[in-house]
Design an enzyme around this catalytic site. Structure first.
Site, PDB file in Angstrom:
ATOM      1  N   HIS A   1      -2.470   1.982   8.289  1.00  9.30           N
ATOM      2  CA  HIS A   1      -3.190   2.441   9.480  1.00  9.30           C
ATOM      3  C   HIS A   1      -2.462   2.072  10.776  1.00  9.30           C
ATOM      4  CE1 HIS A   1      -6.525   2.836   6.670  1.00  9.30           C
ATOM      5  NE2 HIS A   1      -7.282   3.368   7.607  1.00  9.30           N
TER       6      HIS A   1
ATOM      7  N   CYS B   1       0.174  -2.538   7.089  1.00 10.54           N
ATOM      8  CA  CYS B   1      -0.998  -1.728   6.759  1.00 10.54           C
ATOM      9  C   CYS B   1      -0.686  -0.310   7.211  1.00 10.54           C
ATOM     10  CB  CYS B   1      -2.251  -2.254   7.448  1.00 10.54           C
ATOM     11  SG  CYS B   1      -3.693  -1.167   7.250  1.00 10.54           S
TER      12      CYS B   1
ATOM     13  N   GLU C   1      -9.773   4.421  12.211  1.00  8.07           N
ATOM     14  CA  GLU C   1     -10.592   5.379  11.464  1.00  8.07           C
ATOM     15  C   GLU C   1     -11.696   5.993  12.324  1.00  8.07           C
ATOM     16  OE1 GLU C   1     -11.825   4.221   7.587  1.00  8.07           O
ATOM     17  OE2 GLU C   1      -9.748   4.235   6.876  1.00  8.07           O
TER      18      GLU C   1
ATOM     19  N   CYS D   1      -0.823   2.015  -0.257  1.00  7.75           N
ATOM     20  CA  CYS D   1      -1.868   1.110   0.219  1.00  7.75           C
ATOM     21  C   CYS D   1      -1.352  -0.307   0.028  1.00  7.75           C
ATOM     22  CB  CYS D   1      -3.147   1.327  -0.596  1.00  7.75           C
ATOM     23  SG  CYS D   1      -4.480   0.147  -0.284  1.00  7.75           S
TER      24      CYS D   1
ATOM     25  N   ASP E   1      -4.405   6.010  -2.033  1.00  7.15           N
ATOM     26  CA  ASP E   1      -4.777   5.019  -1.018  1.00  7.15           C
ATOM     27  C   ASP E   1      -6.280   4.794  -1.097  1.00  7.15           C
ATOM     28  OD1 ASP E   1      -4.253   3.285   1.272  1.00  7.15           O
ATOM     29  OD2 ASP E   1      -5.377   4.737   2.431  1.00  7.15           O
ATOM     30  N   SER E   2      -6.720   3.645  -0.587  1.00  7.08           N
ATOM     31  CA  SER E   2      -8.150   3.368  -0.570  1.00  7.08           C
ATOM     32  C   SER E   2      -8.888   4.309   0.375  1.00  7.08           C
ATOM     33  CB  SER E   2      -8.399   1.917  -0.154  1.00  7.08           C
ATOM     34  OG  SER E   2      -7.818   1.661   1.109  1.00  7.08           O
TER      35      SER E   2
END
Length: 276
Positions: free
Chosen positions: A196, A194, A160, A78, A15-16
């Protein structure tokens, strides 16, 4: 015999940054027996606003680093990398015996089971929305489904920075959901495109009407990987099974460890790695 042993290796998860840990968490839950290496390219995050060329180059470097570490199968956990880099890597770059899979297809293959109105909403990063990958993949399997998209540039920073329970988070989540739903009154399924976004699920549910299905990718990707390994014993036999996990980041490992717990649900130990 020795040569055969060298071919066996862990499953790589890329993942990024941190978001892929939410997918990895579900994969580990469903397939605990395998060995895994997770690589987060935190030094170059975010990918969502970068060009196709940059995402492709960064993703390829990280995938090949995982190959160098012994992985025969790599999961792009991702959405941006899956949207902007997966197909090019699969078509042009794979060494013999190596495989790369993404998170978009497992989601788009099954979306028909969730919608009755054939109106599906996508909440994603700007890069994923611009790629139109979800529209393309959904319509490949189900041309009758109409897809509506909206990008949510503030959601990733909120997660994040562990700001999920703040008034600011509520403001942006409500605003973005409203912008998606005003595109069609008949949307009955929303894909959180996404990795997240599932961490914002408690807030998302406050602003999404109860009759609308909300799809998180983690369980779908994990189930799809399980099916893939069952269907491809030649890949499964090259995947080592000691239940181990390793975590690498291209940035500060201590910082990675402190935030990883938010996504993975447990404390982890990470090491720094260079990919280029």
């Amino acid at each position: 015999m020795e040569q055969e042993k060298q071919l066996i290796g862990p499953i790589g998860i890329f993942d990024s940054g941190y978001g892929g840990l939410s997918v990895f968490k579900e994969i580990k839950k469903q397939l605990p027996q395998y060995d895994y290496i997770y690589l987060g390219d935190n030094a170059r995050v975010p990918y969502g606003t970068r060009s196709f060329e940059a995402v492709y180059e960064f993703t390829k470097e990280c995938v090949f680093k995982l190959f160098d570490l012994g992985c025969n199968l790599v999961i792009l956990a991702c959405n941006t990398a899956s949207a902007k880099a997966l197909r090019s890597i699969q078509q042009h770059d794979l060494p013999p015996g190596k495989k790369v899979l993404g998170v978009i297809r497992p989601t788009t293959e099954i979306v028909k089971a969730f919608t009755t109105s054939n109106k599906v909403g996508i909440l994603a990063t700007t890069g994923t929305v611009k790629s139109e990958s979800y529209k393309i993949e959904i319509n490949k399997f189900n041309p009758e489904i109409e897809v509506f998209q909206h990008d949510c540039p503030f959601w990733v920073p909120l997660v994040e920075n562990n700001e999920m329970d703040t008034e600011g988070a509520k403001y942006f989540v409500e605003k973005d959901i409203h912008k998606l739903l005003e595109q069609s009154q008949d949307i009955d399924t929303i894909i959180l495109a996404c990795t997240h976004y599932p961490l914002l699920l408690p807030i998302i549910k406050q602003f999404v009407p109860e009759h609308i299905n909300i799809i998180s990718q983690g369980p779908l990707v994990a189930e799809s990987l399980k099916t893939y390994l069952d269907r491809h014993p030649e890949i499964d036999s090259k995947s080592s099974k000691n239940g181990s996990m390793q975590f690498f980041t291209t940035d500060d490992p201590r910082d990675f460890e402190s935030k990883a717990e938010i996504f993975f649900g447990q404390k982890i130990k990470a090491d720094h790695i260079k990919v280029s």
